[in-house]
Design a protein around this motif. Structure first.
Motif, PDB file in Angstrom:
ATOM      1  N   SER A 166       7.743  -0.492   3.713  1.00 38.29           N
ATOM      2  CA  SER A 166       7.410   0.929   3.532  1.00 38.29           C
ATOM      3  C   SER A 166       6.332   1.104   2.475  1.00 38.29           C
ATOM      4  CB  SER A 166       8.607   1.781   3.133  1.00 38.29           C
ATOM      5  OG  SER A 166       9.804   1.208   3.488  1.00 38.29           O
ATOM      6  N   LEU A 167       6.408   0.280   1.433  1.00 41.90           N
ATOM      7  CA  LEU A 167       5.373   0.396   0.408  1.00 41.90           C
ATOM      8  C   LEU A 167       3.999   0.159   1.029  1.00 41.90           C
ATOM      9  CD1 LEU A 167       6.937  -1.393  -2.678  1.00 41.90           C
ATOM     10  CD2 LEU A 167       6.244   0.991  -2.541  1.00 41.90           C
ATOM     11  N   TYR A 168       3.929  -0.904   1.837  1.00 42.28           N
ATOM     12  CA  TYR A 168       2.659  -1.214   2.487  1.00 42.28           C
ATOM     13  C   TYR A 168       2.202  -0.052   3.358  1.00 42.28           C
ATOM     14  CZ  TYR A 168       1.995  -6.054   1.081  1.00 42.28           C
ATOM     15  OH  TYR A 168       1.735  -7.177   0.356  1.00 42.28           O
ATOM     16  N   LEU A 169       3.120   0.447   4.173  1.00 51.07           N
ATOM     17  CA  LEU A 169       2.750   1.553   5.062  1.00 51.07           C
ATOM     18  C   LEU A 169       2.314   2.762   4.251  1.00 51.07           C
ATOM     19  CD1 LEU A 169       5.477   1.291   7.844  1.00 51.07           C
ATOM     20  CD2 LEU A 169       3.067   0.619   7.917  1.00 51.07           C
ATOM     21  N   PHE A 170       3.036   3.016   3.179  1.00 44.46           N
ATOM     22  CA  PHE A 170       2.718   4.170   2.360  1.00 44.46           C
ATOM     23  C   PHE A 170       1.295   4.070   1.803  1.00 44.46           C
ATOM     24  CE2 PHE A 170       2.807   6.381  -1.821  1.00 44.46           C
ATOM     25  CZ  PHE A 170       2.975   7.669  -1.328  1.00 44.46           C
ATOM     26  N   SER A 171       0.951   2.876   1.294  1.00 49.56           N
ATOM     27  CA  SER A 171      -0.389   2.764   0.714  1.00 49.56           C
ATOM     28  C   SER A 171      -1.453   2.911   1.796  1.00 49.56           C
ATOM     29  CB  SER A 171      -0.550   1.440  -0.028  1.00 49.56           C
ATOM     30  OG  SER A 171      -0.566   0.377   0.889  1.00 49.56           O
ATOM     31  N   ILE A 172      -1.126   2.474   3.012  1.00 51.62           N
ATOM     32  CA  ILE A 172      -2.098   2.639   4.099  1.00 51.62           C
ATOM     33  C   ILE A 172      -2.286   4.120   4.410  1.00 51.62           C
ATOM     34  CG2 ILE A 172      -2.531   2.187   6.541  1.00 51.62           C
ATOM     35  CD1 ILE A 172      -1.073  -0.488   6.138  1.00 51.62           C
ATOM     36  N   VAL A 173      -1.171   4.857   4.429  1.00 50.31           N
ATOM     37  CA  VAL A 173      -1.268   6.291   4.692  1.00 50.31           C
ATOM     38  C   VAL A 173      -2.104   6.975   3.615  1.00 50.31           C
ATOM     39  CG1 VAL A 173       0.050   8.441   4.806  1.00 50.31           C
ATOM     40  CG2 VAL A 173       0.868   6.397   5.997  1.00 50.31           C
ATOM     41  N   VAL A 174      -1.828   6.630   2.354  1.00 52.64           N
ATOM     42  CA  VAL A 174      -2.625   7.234   1.279  1.00 52.64           C
ATOM     43  C   VAL A 174      -4.097   6.878   1.460  1.00 52.64           C
ATOM     44  CG1 VAL A 174      -2.975   7.358  -1.207  1.00 52.64           C
ATOM     45  CG2 VAL A 174      -0.672   7.190  -0.303  1.00 52.64           C
ATOM     46  N   GLY A 175      -4.340   5.610   1.827  1.00 51.49           N
ATOM     47  CA  GLY A 175      -5.714   5.171   2.065  1.00 51.49           C
ATOM     48  C   GLY A 175      -6.388   5.999   3.148  1.00 51.49           C
ATOM     49  N   ILE A 176      -5.660   6.238   4.240  1.00 47.73           N
ATOM     50  CA  ILE A 176      -6.236   7.024   5.335  1.00 47.73           C
ATOM     51  C   ILE A 176      -6.558   8.438   4.876  1.00 47.73           C
ATOM     52  CG2 ILE A 176      -5.702   8.077   7.572  1.00 47.73           C
ATOM     53  CD1 ILE A 176      -4.186   5.519   8.273  1.00 47.73           C
ATOM     54  N   LEU A 177      -5.622   9.021   4.118  1.00 43.23           N
ATOM     55  CA  LEU A 177      -5.881  10.373   3.607  1.00 43.23           C
ATOM     56  C   LEU A 177      -7.140  10.380   2.737  1.00 43.23           C
ATOM     57  CD1 LEU A 177      -2.274  11.593   2.768  1.00 43.23           C
ATOM     58  CD2 LEU A 177      -3.730  12.212   4.702  1.00 43.23           C
ATOM     59  N   MET A 178      -7.253   9.360   1.886  1.00 38.16           N
ATOM     60  CA  MET A 178      -8.441   9.271   1.029  1.00 38.16           C
ATOM     61  C   MET A 178      -9.694   9.139   1.882  1.00 38.16           C
ATOM     62  SD  MET A 178      -8.039   9.752  -2.060  1.00 38.16           S
ATOM     63  CE  MET A 178      -9.455   9.172  -2.971  1.00 38.16           C
ATOM     64  N   ALA A 179      -9.596   8.328   2.936  1.00 36.15           N
ATOM     65  CA  ALA A 179     -10.753   8.127   3.806  1.00 36.15           C
ATOM     66  C   ALA A 179     -11.196   9.454   4.404  1.00 36.15           C
ATOM     67  CB  ALA A 179     -10.418   7.131   4.913  1.00 36.15           C
ATOM     68  N   LEU A 180     -10.197  10.253   4.825  1.00 37.45           N
ATOM     69  CA  LEU A 180     -10.548  11.546   5.405  1.00 37.45           C
ATOM     70  C   LEU A 180     -11.223  12.444   4.379  1.00 37.45           C
ATOM     71  CD1 LEU A 180      -7.432  12.168   7.655  1.00 37.45           C
ATOM     72  CD2 LEU A 180      -9.757  11.561   8.337  1.00 37.45           C
ATOM     73  N   VAL A 181     -10.711  12.360   3.143  1.00 38.13           N
ATOM     74  CA  VAL A 181     -11.348  13.135   2.084  1.00 38.13           C
ATOM     75  C   VAL A 181     -12.793  12.657   1.892  1.00 38.13           C
ATOM     76  CG1 VAL A 181     -11.332  13.627  -0.384  1.00 38.13           C
ATOM     77  CG2 VAL A 181      -9.183  13.631   0.905  1.00 38.13           C
ATOM     78  N   PHE A 182     -12.966  11.342   1.795  1.00 34.28           N
ATOM     79  CA  PHE A 182     -14.317  10.779   1.620  1.00 34.28           C
ATOM     80  C   PHE A 182     -15.240  11.220   2.744  1.00 34.28           C
ATOM     81  CE2 PHE A 182     -12.537   6.843  -0.696  1.00 34.28           C
ATOM     82  CZ  PHE A 182     -12.670   7.490  -1.910  1.00 34.28           C
ATOM     83  N   LYS A 183     -14.694  11.122   3.958  1.00 38.76           N
ATOM     84  CA  LYS A 183     -15.514  11.389   5.135  1.00 38.76           C
ATOM     85  C   LYS A 183     -16.074  12.806   5.112  1.00 38.76           C
ATOM     86  CE  LYS A 183     -15.103  11.789  10.120  1.00 38.76           C
ATOM     87  NZ  LYS A 183     -14.119  12.041  11.158  1.00 38.76           N
ATOM     88  N   ASN A 184     -15.246  13.715   4.567  1.00 36.76           N
ATOM     89  CA  ASN A 184     -15.683  15.100   4.583  1.00 36.76           C
ATOM     90  C   ASN A 184     -16.355  15.544   3.299  1.00 36.76           C
ATOM     91  OD1 ASN A 184     -14.781  15.779   7.249  1.00 36.76           O
ATOM     92  ND2 ASN A 184     -12.725  15.454   6.438  1.00 36.76           N
ATOM     93  N   THR A 185     -16.426  14.639   2.311  1.00 33.03           N
ATOM     94  CA  THR A 185     -17.092  15.036   1.073  1.00 33.03           C
ATOM     95  C   THR A 185     -18.235  14.091   0.733  1.00 33.03           C
ATOM     96  OG1 THR A 185     -15.467  13.775  -0.163  1.00 33.03           O
ATOM     97  CG2 THR A 185     -15.056  16.135   0.083  1.00 33.03           C
ATOM     98  N   LEU A 186     -17.876  12.926   0.200  1.00 33.11           N
ATOM     99  CA  LEU A 186     -18.901  12.005  -0.296  1.00 33.11           C
ATOM    100  C   LEU A 186     -19.740  11.389   0.812  1.00 33.11           C
ATOM    101  CD1 LEU A 186     -16.836  10.065  -2.972  1.00 33.11           C
ATOM    102  CD2 LEU A 186     -18.649  11.721  -3.387  1.00 33.11           C
ATOM    103  N   PHE A 187     -19.089  11.104   1.939  1.00 32.11           N
ATOM    104  CA  PHE A 187     -19.786  10.319   2.958  1.00 32.11           C
ATOM    105  C   PHE A 187     -19.885  11.053   4.280  1.00 32.11           C
ATOM    106  CE2 PHE A 187     -17.652   7.374   0.069  1.00 32.11           C
ATOM    107  CZ  PHE A 187     -18.742   6.682  -0.399  1.00 32.11           C
TER     108      PHE A 187
END
Ligand code: GDP
Ligand code: MG
Length: 805
Positions: free
Chosen positions: A606-627
């Motif tokens: 679950s820890l692994y999955l959780f960090s992946i989910v957080v990563g995906i959320l961050m990616a979406l944030v990046f995609k719509n802001t920085l990149f």
């Protein structure tokens, strides 16, 4: 519609023009519209800039035939066969390529064996004969430096390992983090060979290509060893053509000859040497065949500085000769400038015709000359009917076809490619690809973290433990003083020792990753996952660094160098810290053992999955802001599956272990000793038996309130986390030290342990990882990463605390 077109046919070295009247319907369409299994001819390649150049360099040129092999399971990208190899392309990019249907009889399927398989005369012949006193040999004591250049997957690593054995030094190219390996060729002490990054062309569009080009131009190796995958010879020779233009002594190593001849193919080596004007040596790097001949040739041409016999591969009568006249006109125009800039003139001319700004700047042409150049190129484009880049690529491939038609007896469809097709039916199959990916990765993780890793780890821990007992007893009987004894036992054995016991897990992880990589599976994963990753603004290629990130962030960040776009590279680097690295495993293991025994499996998963989910959320944030903006095209080769070479894998594991051990005995050792010191002494340097009044307790206590909302208002936890910044492995070492003798289970609640787990999962990567991020992106980004990782960790851990009550 009736159409006339002229086609060149090669017949035993003599070209004759043959006009074919094609009465069938010729239909123009886009590459995206063709059906699976259909073969078409490319008419025009749209798009612009670096990405288009990349298409061209990979052989996607007007006139080439492509077949649609299949679509990825999610419908995008597509797998194409072109020049006899498999390539991936996204639908959006395929929409920019115009093609025409070709009738059955005009399909020039790769030609079957025309010649009898020739036996290779002595695996390459000895070099030119230089009677004593003739030629211009380099002085005896001059070190012969070689650059090893070739496509990705051509067997460079395998050859390099064969050549150097263990005499190698791994590092980075100055200024950039692209792997650099140097080594002395075995048994030839005055040689030095540098393994350059795997590249497809000498265009300056990726950092690898630039590094390789600068290396050859600026460091001036005495010779180039160009490794060519003979089973994929058309595309591999494209790089060779550009290397020849650099006018550096060069020998071509035709690798994978075992596969070639095993399938009934052959190469007329002498004829090829004649046509390329450089020595050609057939080898099998994996089987260590022909490597000695290669070395003796390489030494010979380097010593006598035998440059390629010619580099003039543009034919004066090809398609009206426009390209030929253009190149030669430009050569004359820039001759003096090239000499002053110390650039090979033919190379410089080709590059500025292709629009290479870097070379253009170096040449320092004046206004008039630049205009003249532009006119020459425009005229060529007009006459040739192709733009500059396509015209140059077409010219190179034209010569390559001439060479391969004359020298290569192509094998029947090779066993390896038949086997690859069979495997791909499952591994990239529509319904099977993703389930199998999950199964394979699951197996890797289970074997690493559930089976092999822990078993070896226990062995190692037991070994270290008994060594500790012996040492302790020995010191006691020798009457060593208490402080020193504590330092050795608590600092060395318990600190570094507990870290060391994780070596097996890390090595096992790298073992599997390198098996997947070497076998060719990782490329398939990129192909299959591309569509998914594009949703979060990345390309399928980013999956590779991310997966490596599960092993260690440092090589993951380094491996982003293979991504062709700066945007993707940056974004991937920023996301890799979310992939929980193996060094954090001790932390999870430690807490699970202490608080949730027997439940490790699901908690860690679950820890692994959780960090992946957080990563995906961050990616979406990046995609719509920085990149903002689209990810780059996804043009990637799908190599045949191959048995990974045991030697390469062992070599890699050895490198990783060495790297880890070096860190364990430098950073981690120092960190543990410093921590031991700070927690054993107070500000007046009194040795304490109880760390409560220690320097560390006092200082860390100041920060502890920050962690209070997480339930971690404890200087010992803060200290451990700080030491984790040095290296994640030392979090546990520090905890063991500070929570002794009661142990952590007696001192913390289960909820605190849970929020501590989440915090350690997400907070700042270690110094080494930050250092590599800094190397790639600069100080600003490195600092930002530290700050936002800590902030995200804090927020998530706080949420856990709230939920846990
Ligand atoms: P690199 O990407 O250029 O460094 O290529 P590698 O050295 O990693 O080799 C790619 C793959 O080709 C590996 O699976 C090797 O085992 C395999 N390989 C390398 N040389 C040979 C060879 O001479 N014959 C065969 N059959 N396979 C080879
Ligand atoms: Mg390699």
């Amino acid at each position: 519609m009736q159409r006339f077109y002229c086609e060149k046919k090669a017949g035993d070295g003599i070209f004759s023009r043959r006009c074919v009247v094609e009465l069938s319907l010729v239909m123009k369409m886009k590459l995206i519209d063709i059906k699976t299994g259909q073969t078409v001819r490319i008419i025009e390649v749209g798009g612009e800039g670096a990405l288009r150049q990349h298409f061209l360099d990979m052989g996607v040129i007007p006139g080439a035939q492509v077949t649609l092999v299949k679509l990825a399971p999610m419908g995008d990208p597509m797998e194409l066969r072109i020049h006899g190899y498999e390539l991936t392309l996204r639908l959006a990019d395929a929409a920019k390529i115009t093609v025409e249907q070709i009738s059955e009889e005009n399909k020039t399927e790769i030609k079957k064996a025309k010649r009898k398989a020739a036996s290779h005369p002595g695996l390459g012949e000895d070099g030119k004969y230089h009677p004593k006193g003739s030629g211009n040999p380099l002085p005896e004591d001059e070190v012969l430096t070689f650059a090893l250049v070739g496509n990705q997957n051509s067997g460079k690593t395998t050859l390099f390992n064969q050549l150097t054995g263990s005499n190698q030094h791994v590092g980075n190219f100055p200024g950039v983090t692209v792997d650099r390996k140097d080594g002395v060729i075995r048994g030839n002490s005055n040689t030095l060979i540098t393994d350059l990054p795997g590249i497809y062309s000498m265009s300056p569009y990726s950092s690898e290509e630039l590094v390789s080009r600068d290396f050859v131009l600026n460091e001036k190796p005495k010779a180039i060893i160009n490794i060519v995958d003979v089973t994929n010879i058309d595309r591999n020779l494209y790089l060779t053509m550009q290397l020849l233009e650099m006018n550096v002594p060069m020998v071509v190593a035709l690798n994978m000859m075992d596969e070639m001849s095993g399938n009934g193919g052959a190469v007329d080596i002498n004829r090829m040497e004649e046509m390329l004007g450089v020595p050609v040596v057939p080898i099998s790097a994996a089987k260590n065949e022909g490597v000695d001949e290669l070395v003796s040739h390489a030494k010979h041409i380097a010593k006598y500085q035998e440059r390629p016999v010619y580099h003039d591969f543009c034919e004066n009568n090809a398609e009206g000769g426009a390209v030929h006249r253009c190149i030669h006109a430009v050569i004359h125009l820039i001759e003096d400038h090239a000499a002053r800039a110390d650039l090979p003139v033919r190379f410089a001319a080709s590059k500025i015709i292709e629009g290479d700004q870097l070379i253009l700047d170096q040449l320092k042409l004046d206004q008039n000359e630049q205009e003249m150049l532009e006119h020459i190129v425009l005229q060529m484009e007009k006459e040739r009917g192709l733009d500059r880049s396509a015209a140059m690529a077409e010219m190179r491939f034209r010569y390559i076809y001439k060479v391969t038609d004359n020298c290569v007896t192509r094998p029947e469809k090779s066993r390896e490619s038949i086997r690859s097709e069979k495997i791909d039916a499952f591994l990239t199959g529509k319904y099977t690809a993703i389930p199998l990916f999950i199964v394979i990765m699951g197996a890797v993780f289970y074997l690493t973290f559930g089976l092999i890793g822990p078993f070896l780890q226990d062995l190692m821990a037991a070994g270290i433990d008994s060594l500790k007992t012996v040492t302790e007893a020995a010191m006691q009987s020798a009457g060593v003083n208490q402080i020193l004894r504590d330092l050795v036992v608590k600092g060395l054995f318990e600190g570094v020792g507990s870290v060391l016991s994780f070596l097996p897990i890390i090595v096992t992880m790298f073992l599997f990753l390198s098996l997947l990589e070497d076998s060719g599976y990782i490329a398939r994963v990129a192909f299959v996952m591309d569509k998914l990753l594009r949703r979060i603004g990345l390309s399928g290629r980013s999956i590779v660094p991310m997966l490596i990130g599960f092993g260690c962030t440092v090589p993951a960040v380094m491996s982003t160098r293979t991504l062709p776009s700066a945007r993707d590279r940056k974004m991937t680097i920023l996301l890799t810290p979310f992939m929980s690295c193996t060094a954090k495993l001790p932390i999870y293991g430690f807490f699970v053992n202490a608080f949730f025994p027997g439940q490790g499996w699901w908690i860690i998963t679950s820890l692994y999955l959780f960090s992946i989910v957080v990563g995906i959320l961050m990616a979406l944030v990046f995609k719509n802001t920085l990149f903002k903006g689209e990810a780059v095209p996804f043009v990637m080769e799908l190599p045949n599956y191959r048995m990974p070479s045991l030697r390469n894998v062992m070599q890699l594991m050895w490198e990783k272990s060495k790297d880890f051990l070096q860190r364990a005995f430098s950073v981690i050792l120092i960190a543990t000793i410093v921590v031991w010191f700070l927690q054993s002494f107070d500000f007046r340097l009194n040795y304490l038996s109880d760390p409560h009044g220690s320097i560390l307790a006092t200082v860390a206590g100041l920060f502890a309130p920050l962690m209070a909302p997480l339930g971690m208002n404890d200087w010992r936890i803060v200290t451990s986390l700080v030491s984790g910044f040095m290296a994640k492995e030392s979090v546990v070492a520090t905890m063991e030290l500070l929570f002794a003798p009661q142990g952590v289970a007696a001192s913390l609640s289960a909820v605190t342990a849970a929020s501590m787990l989440v915090f350690s999962l997400l907070y700042t990567p270690c110094v080494a990882a930050i250092a590599s991020i800094k190397r790639e992106l600069g100080v600003k980004w490195a600092v930002l990463v530290v700050l936002w990782q800590c902030a995200i960790a804090w927020i998530c851990a706080f949420a856990v605390k709230l939920i846990g009550g």
